[in-house]
Design an enzyme around this catalytic site. Structure first.
Site, PDB file in Angstrom:
ATOM      1  N   GLU A  98       0.810  -1.259  -0.022  1.00 18.29           N
ATOM      2  CA  GLU A  98      -0.015   0.068  -0.064  1.00 18.29           C
ATOM      3  C   GLU A  98       0.757   1.130   0.082  1.00 18.29           C
ATOM      4  O   GLU A  98       1.376   1.544   1.002  1.00 18.29           O
ATOM      5  CB  GLU A  98      -0.973   0.189   1.297  1.00 18.29           C
ATOM      6  CG  GLU A  98      -1.710   1.304   1.198  1.00 18.29           C
ATOM      7  CD  GLU A  98      -2.763   1.392   2.357  1.00 18.29           C
ATOM      8  OE1 GLU A  98      -3.800   2.088   2.304  1.00 18.29           O
ATOM      9  OE2 GLU A  98      -2.832   0.266   3.453  1.00 18.29           O
ATOM     10  N   GLU A 122     -12.033   2.166   4.124  1.00 18.83           N
ATOM     11  CA  GLU A 122     -11.140   2.473   4.964  1.00 18.83           C
ATOM     12  C   GLU A 122     -11.127   4.086   5.224  1.00 18.83           C
ATOM     13  O   GLU A 122     -10.320   4.999   4.614  1.00 18.83           O
ATOM     14  CB  GLU A 122      -9.604   2.229   4.568  1.00 18.83           C
ATOM     15  CG  GLU A 122      -8.639   2.124   5.812  1.00 18.83           C
ATOM     16  CD  GLU A 122      -7.343   1.970   5.541  1.00 18.83           C
ATOM     17  OE1 GLU A 122      -6.730   1.126   6.285  1.00 18.83           O
ATOM     18  OE2 GLU A 122      -6.588   2.430   4.472  1.00 18.83           O
TER      19      GLU A 122
END
Length: 304
Positions: free
Chosen positions: A185, A280
Protein backbone atom coordinates in the site's frame (compact mmCIF):
# COMPACT_ATOMS: atom_id res chain seq x y z
CA UNK A 1 -36.42 -19.46 11.30
CA UNK A 2 -34.03 -16.61 10.47
CA UNK A 3 -34.17 -15.37 6.90
CA UNK A 4 -30.39 -15.58 6.68
CA UNK A 5 -30.51 -19.28 7.61
CA UNK A 6 -33.24 -19.89 5.06
CA UNK A 7 -31.03 -18.45 2.32
CA UNK A 8 -28.09 -20.61 3.32
CA UNK A 9 -30.09 -23.80 3.63
CA UNK A 10 -31.75 -23.30 0.26
CA UNK A 11 -28.35 -22.71 -1.38
CA UNK A 12 -29.44 -19.32 -2.67
CA UNK A 13 -26.72 -17.13 -1.12
CA UNK A 14 -24.39 -16.97 -4.10
CA UNK A 15 -27.24 -16.60 -6.54
CA UNK A 16 -28.59 -13.64 -4.64
CA UNK A 17 -25.20 -11.96 -4.57
CA UNK A 18 -24.73 -12.52 -8.26
CA UNK A 19 -28.14 -11.28 -9.34
CA UNK A 20 -28.27 -8.40 -6.86
CA UNK A 21 -31.92 -8.81 -6.07
CA UNK A 22 -33.16 -10.50 -9.24
CA UNK A 23 -34.80 -13.17 -7.08
CA UNK A 24 -37.57 -12.51 -4.59
CA UNK A 25 -37.37 -14.01 -1.12
CA UNK A 26 -40.10 -14.87 1.34
CA UNK A 27 -40.69 -12.58 4.29
CA UNK A 28 -40.98 -13.88 7.82
CA UNK A 29 -43.39 -12.58 10.40
CA UNK A 30 -41.90 -10.07 12.79
CA UNK A 31 -38.64 -9.77 10.85
CA UNK A 32 -37.47 -6.77 8.88
CA UNK A 33 -36.23 -7.93 5.49
CA UNK A 34 -32.50 -7.32 4.96
CA UNK A 35 -31.50 -4.82 2.30
CA UNK A 36 -30.49 -5.98 -1.18
CA UNK A 37 -26.80 -6.87 -1.45
CA UNK A 38 -24.55 -4.16 -2.82
CA UNK A 39 -23.49 -4.81 -6.41
CA UNK A 40 -19.89 -3.86 -5.67
CA UNK A 41 -18.16 -5.70 -2.85
CA UNK A 42 -17.73 -2.90 -0.30
CA UNK A 43 -16.15 -3.94 3.01
CA UNK A 44 -16.82 -1.97 6.21
CA UNK A 45 -14.66 -2.31 9.32
CA UNK A 46 -15.50 -2.78 12.98
CA UNK A 47 -16.59 0.43 14.67
CA UNK A 48 -18.16 1.89 11.56
CA UNK A 49 -21.65 0.89 12.79
CA UNK A 50 -21.02 0.85 16.52
CA UNK A 51 -24.15 2.89 17.28
CA UNK A 52 -26.50 0.82 15.13
CA UNK A 53 -24.98 -2.46 16.35
CA UNK A 54 -23.53 -1.89 19.82
CA UNK A 55 -23.39 -5.56 20.80
CA UNK A 56 -19.84 -6.32 19.63
CA UNK A 57 -18.22 -8.28 16.82
CA UNK A 58 -21.09 -10.64 15.96
CA UNK A 59 -23.73 -7.92 16.24
CA UNK A 60 -21.82 -5.61 13.90
CA UNK A 61 -21.22 -8.35 11.35
CA UNK A 62 -24.90 -9.28 11.33
CA UNK A 63 -25.82 -5.62 10.91
CA UNK A 64 -23.38 -5.28 7.99
CA UNK A 65 -24.86 -8.34 6.30
CA UNK A 66 -28.39 -7.06 6.82
CA UNK A 67 -27.45 -3.76 5.15
CA UNK A 68 -26.22 -5.63 2.08
CA UNK A 69 -22.47 -5.65 2.69
CA UNK A 70 -20.71 -8.84 1.60
CA UNK A 71 -17.23 -8.46 3.10
CA UNK A 72 -15.31 -7.18 6.10
CA UNK A 73 -11.85 -5.74 6.54
CA UNK A 74 -10.05 -5.53 9.86
CA UNK A 75 -6.62 -3.90 9.92
CA UNK A 76 -5.97 -4.94 13.51
CA UNK A 77 -6.95 -8.61 13.09
CA UNK A 78 -3.40 -9.86 13.70
CA UNK A 79 -3.46 -8.44 17.24
CA UNK A 80 -6.83 -9.95 18.18
CA UNK A 81 -7.04 -13.06 20.34
CA UNK A 82 -7.25 -16.44 18.65
CA UNK A 83 -10.76 -16.79 20.08
CA UNK A 84 -11.88 -13.54 18.47
CA UNK A 85 -10.23 -14.46 15.17
CA UNK A 86 -12.06 -17.78 15.15
CA UNK A 87 -15.33 -16.08 16.08
CA UNK A 88 -14.93 -13.63 13.20
CA UNK A 89 -14.17 -16.48 10.81
CA UNK A 90 -17.16 -18.53 11.90
CA UNK A 91 -19.54 -15.56 11.77
CA UNK A 92 -18.35 -14.54 8.30
CA UNK A 93 -18.92 -18.10 7.11
CA UNK A 94 -22.38 -18.27 8.68
CA UNK A 95 -23.35 -14.98 7.03
CA UNK A 96 -21.91 -15.84 3.62
CA UNK A 97 -19.44 -12.95 3.83
CA UNK A 98 -15.75 -12.91 2.97
CA UNK A 99 -12.70 -11.43 4.65
CA UNK A 100 -10.84 -8.50 3.19
CA UNK A 101 -7.43 -7.26 4.30
CA UNK A 102 -5.74 -7.25 7.65
CA UNK A 103 -2.31 -5.69 8.19
CA UNK A 104 0.92 -7.65 8.41
CA UNK A 105 2.62 -5.57 11.11
CA UNK A 106 5.28 -6.84 13.45
CA UNK A 107 5.87 -3.37 14.86
CA UNK A 108 8.17 -1.96 12.14
CA UNK A 109 5.68 -0.52 9.64
CA UNK A 110 5.91 3.05 10.91
CA UNK A 111 9.67 3.49 11.22
CA UNK A 112 12.86 2.99 9.20
CA UNK A 113 12.99 -0.79 8.67
CA UNK A 114 12.94 -2.88 5.49
CA UNK A 115 14.57 -0.17 3.37
CA UNK A 116 17.79 -0.63 5.38
CA UNK A 117 18.35 -4.22 4.34
CA UNK A 118 19.20 -5.11 7.94
CA UNK A 119 18.61 -8.72 8.94
CA UNK A 120 16.88 -7.78 12.18
CA UNK A 121 14.03 -6.09 10.33
CA UNK A 122 13.79 -8.83 7.71
CA UNK A 123 13.54 -11.45 10.46
CA UNK A 124 10.64 -9.65 12.11
CA UNK A 125 8.84 -9.25 8.78
CA UNK A 126 9.19 -12.92 7.86
CA UNK A 127 8.13 -14.04 11.33
CA UNK A 128 5.03 -11.86 11.01
CA UNK A 129 4.30 -13.31 7.56
CA UNK A 130 4.35 -16.81 9.05
CA UNK A 131 2.00 -15.73 11.86
CA UNK A 132 -0.26 -14.08 9.30
CA UNK A 133 -0.69 -17.33 7.40
CA UNK A 134 -2.22 -18.92 10.50
CA UNK A 135 -4.45 -15.92 11.16
CA UNK A 136 -5.62 -15.91 7.55
CA UNK A 137 -6.65 -19.56 7.85
CA UNK A 138 -8.89 -18.75 10.83
CA UNK A 139 -10.88 -16.11 8.96
CA UNK A 140 -10.54 -17.28 5.35
CA UNK A 141 -8.48 -14.23 4.35
CA UNK A 142 -6.89 -14.02 0.90
CA UNK A 143 -5.23 -10.58 1.18
CA UNK A 144 -3.04 -8.85 3.76
CA UNK A 145 -1.63 -5.32 3.70
CA UNK A 146 2.12 -4.69 3.76
CA UNK A 147 3.79 -1.34 4.50
CA UNK A 148 7.62 -1.47 4.11
CA UNK A 149 8.29 1.42 6.49
CA UNK A 150 10.18 4.70 6.14
CA UNK A 151 12.98 5.91 3.88
CA UNK A 152 16.53 5.22 4.98
CA UNK A 153 17.93 8.66 4.19
CA UNK A 154 21.54 7.46 4.26
CA UNK A 155 21.08 5.04 1.35
CA UNK A 156 20.48 5.73 -2.35
CA UNK A 157 16.90 5.18 -3.45
CA UNK A 158 17.93 2.31 -5.73
CA UNK A 159 19.54 0.44 -2.85
CA UNK A 160 16.50 0.98 -0.64
CA UNK A 161 14.26 -0.28 -3.43
CA UNK A 162 16.43 -3.35 -3.88
CA UNK A 163 16.22 -4.06 -0.15
CA UNK A 164 12.43 -3.84 -0.21
CA UNK A 165 12.20 -6.07 -3.29
CA UNK A 166 14.34 -8.70 -1.59
CA UNK A 167 12.16 -8.58 1.55
CA UNK A 168 8.99 -8.92 -0.54
CA UNK A 169 10.41 -11.90 -2.40
CA UNK A 170 11.12 -13.63 0.88
CA UNK A 171 7.66 -12.81 2.20
CA UNK A 172 5.99 -14.06 -0.97
CA UNK A 173 7.80 -17.40 -0.58
CA UNK A 174 6.00 -17.84 2.74
CA UNK A 175 2.57 -16.63 1.64
CA UNK A 176 2.24 -18.05 -1.87
CA UNK A 177 1.86 -21.75 -0.93
CA UNK A 178 -1.14 -20.77 1.23
CA UNK A 179 -2.91 -18.62 -1.35
CA UNK A 180 -2.37 -15.45 0.69
CA UNK A 181 -1.52 -12.27 -1.25
CA UNK A 182 0.32 -9.38 0.36
CA UNK A 183 -0.94 -6.14 -1.12
CA UNK A 184 1.60 -3.30 -0.92
CA UNK A 185 0.00 0.00 0.00
CA UNK A 186 1.47 3.34 -1.10
CA UNK A 187 0.48 5.89 1.55
CA UNK A 188 0.18 9.66 1.98
CA UNK A 189 0.26 9.97 5.78
CA UNK A 190 3.71 11.57 5.95
CA UNK A 191 6.72 12.22 3.65
CA UNK A 192 8.91 9.72 5.52
CA UNK A 193 7.04 6.73 4.10
CA UNK A 194 9.03 4.87 1.45
CA UNK A 195 6.09 3.56 -0.58
CA UNK A 196 4.12 6.55 -1.91
CA UNK A 197 3.18 6.04 -5.56
CA UNK A 198 1.36 3.51 -7.72
CA UNK A 199 4.09 3.28 -10.38
CA UNK A 200 6.73 2.71 -7.69
CA UNK A 201 4.62 -0.11 -6.22
CA UNK A 202 4.01 -1.54 -9.69
CA UNK A 203 7.77 -1.71 -10.27
CA UNK A 204 8.35 -3.57 -7.01
CA UNK A 205 5.55 -6.08 -7.71
CA UNK A 206 6.93 -6.74 -11.20
CA UNK A 207 10.41 -7.28 -9.76
CA UNK A 208 9.11 -9.69 -7.12
CA UNK A 209 7.19 -11.58 -9.79
CA UNK A 210 4.83 -13.48 -7.51
CA UNK A 211 1.02 -13.74 -7.47
CA UNK A 212 1.38 -13.13 -3.72
CA UNK A 213 2.79 -9.61 -4.17
CA UNK A 214 0.35 -7.09 -5.63
CA UNK A 215 -0.87 -3.50 -5.19
CA UNK A 216 -3.42 -2.20 -2.71
CA UNK A 217 -4.73 0.88 -4.50
CA UNK A 218 -6.14 3.20 -1.84
CA UNK A 219 -8.05 5.88 -3.73
CA UNK A 220 -7.82 8.39 -0.87
CA UNK A 221 -4.03 8.14 -0.57
CA UNK A 222 -3.50 8.18 -4.32
CA UNK A 223 -5.68 11.27 -4.75
CA UNK A 224 -3.51 13.03 -2.19
CA UNK A 225 -0.18 11.85 -3.58
CA UNK A 226 -0.69 11.94 -7.33
CA UNK A 227 -4.31 12.34 -8.49
CA UNK A 228 -5.13 11.34 -12.10
CA UNK A 229 -6.79 8.30 -10.57
CA UNK A 230 -8.34 6.51 -13.53
CA UNK A 231 -5.34 6.97 -15.82
CA UNK A 232 -2.97 5.76 -13.10
CA UNK A 233 -5.12 2.72 -12.33
CA UNK A 234 -5.18 1.88 -16.03
CA UNK A 235 -1.38 1.96 -16.24
CA UNK A 236 -0.92 -0.24 -13.15
CA UNK A 237 -4.08 -2.34 -13.34
CA UNK A 238 -2.38 -5.68 -13.94
CA UNK A 239 -0.84 -5.51 -10.46
CA UNK A 240 -3.85 -4.15 -8.53
CA UNK A 241 -5.47 -6.84 -6.38
CA UNK A 242 -7.30 -4.81 -3.76
CA UNK A 243 -8.91 -1.36 -3.60
CA UNK A 244 -9.69 0.93 -0.68
CA UNK A 245 -12.00 3.91 -0.51
CA UNK A 246 -12.05 7.30 1.18
CA UNK A 247 -12.95 10.76 -0.09
CA UNK A 248 -10.57 13.71 0.07
CA UNK A 249 -10.28 15.99 1.95
CA UNK A 250 -11.45 14.48 5.22
CA UNK A 251 -11.16 10.73 4.51
CA UNK A 252 -14.88 10.07 4.85
CA UNK A 253 -17.47 8.29 2.68
CA UNK A 254 -17.93 8.98 -1.05
CA UNK A 255 -19.70 12.25 -1.77
CA UNK A 256 -18.10 14.18 1.09
CA UNK A 257 -15.05 15.40 -0.84
CA UNK A 258 -13.67 16.15 -4.29
CA UNK A 259 -13.40 12.66 -5.80
CA UNK A 260 -16.02 11.78 -8.41
CA UNK A 261 -16.63 8.28 -7.11
CA UNK A 262 -19.40 7.63 -9.60
CA UNK A 263 -16.88 7.84 -12.46
CA UNK A 264 -14.13 6.03 -10.55
CA UNK A 265 -16.43 3.11 -9.73
CA UNK A 266 -17.72 3.07 -13.31
CA UNK A 267 -14.13 2.57 -14.47
CA UNK A 268 -13.45 -0.15 -11.89
CA UNK A 269 -16.65 -1.93 -12.86
CA UNK A 270 -15.63 -1.76 -16.54
CA UNK A 271 -12.54 -3.79 -15.60
CA UNK A 272 -14.84 -6.51 -14.20
CA UNK A 273 -13.14 -6.22 -10.83
CA UNK A 274 -14.45 -8.92 -8.49
CA UNK A 275 -12.25 -8.16 -5.50
CA UNK A 276 -13.02 -6.46 -2.22
CA UNK A 277 -13.22 -2.67 -1.92
CA UNK A 278 -12.39 -1.69 1.63
CA UNK A 279 -14.17 1.24 3.26
CA UNK A 280 -11.06 2.55 5.02
CA UNK A 281 -12.41 5.88 6.22
CA UNK A 282 -14.38 7.50 9.00
CA UNK A 283 -18.02 8.56 9.12
CA UNK A 284 -18.78 12.13 8.11
CA UNK A 285 -21.59 12.45 10.66
CA UNK A 286 -21.87 11.02 14.21
CA UNK A 287 -24.31 8.53 15.65
CA UNK A 288 -26.95 6.35 14.06
CA UNK A 289 -27.91 9.09 11.61
CA UNK A 290 -24.33 9.29 10.41
CA UNK A 291 -24.26 5.53 9.89
CA UNK A 292 -27.48 5.67 7.89
CA UNK A 293 -26.04 8.50 5.78
CA UNK A 294 -22.90 6.46 5.12
CA UNK A 295 -24.94 3.49 3.87
CA UNK A 296 -27.01 5.78 1.67
CA UNK A 297 -23.85 7.34 0.24
CA UNK A 298 -22.71 3.90 -0.91
CA UNK A 299 -26.12 3.11 -2.38
CA UNK A 300 -25.79 6.25 -4.52
CA UNK A 301 -22.45 5.22 -6.05
CA UNK A 302 -23.01 1.44 -6.27
CA UNK A 303 -22.71 0.31 -9.88
CA UNK A 304 -23.86 -2.97 -11.43
Amino acid sequence: MERRSFIKQMGLGSAILGSAGAMSLPSFAGEKAPAAPFKMDFAPHFGMFKNSAPGGIVDELKFMADQGFRSLEDNGLLKRSVADQELIGKTLSDLGMRMGVFVIDGGDNWKVSLTTGKQEFLDVFLKTCRESVEVAKRVGAKWATVVPGYFERNLPIGVQTGNVIEAMKRGAEILEPHGLTMVLEPLSDNPDLFLRHADQTYMICKAVGSPSCKILYDIYHMQRNEGNLIATMEKTWSEIAYIQIGDNPGRKEPGTGEIHYGNVFKYINSKEFKGVMGMEHGNALPGVDGEKALIEAYRKVDIA
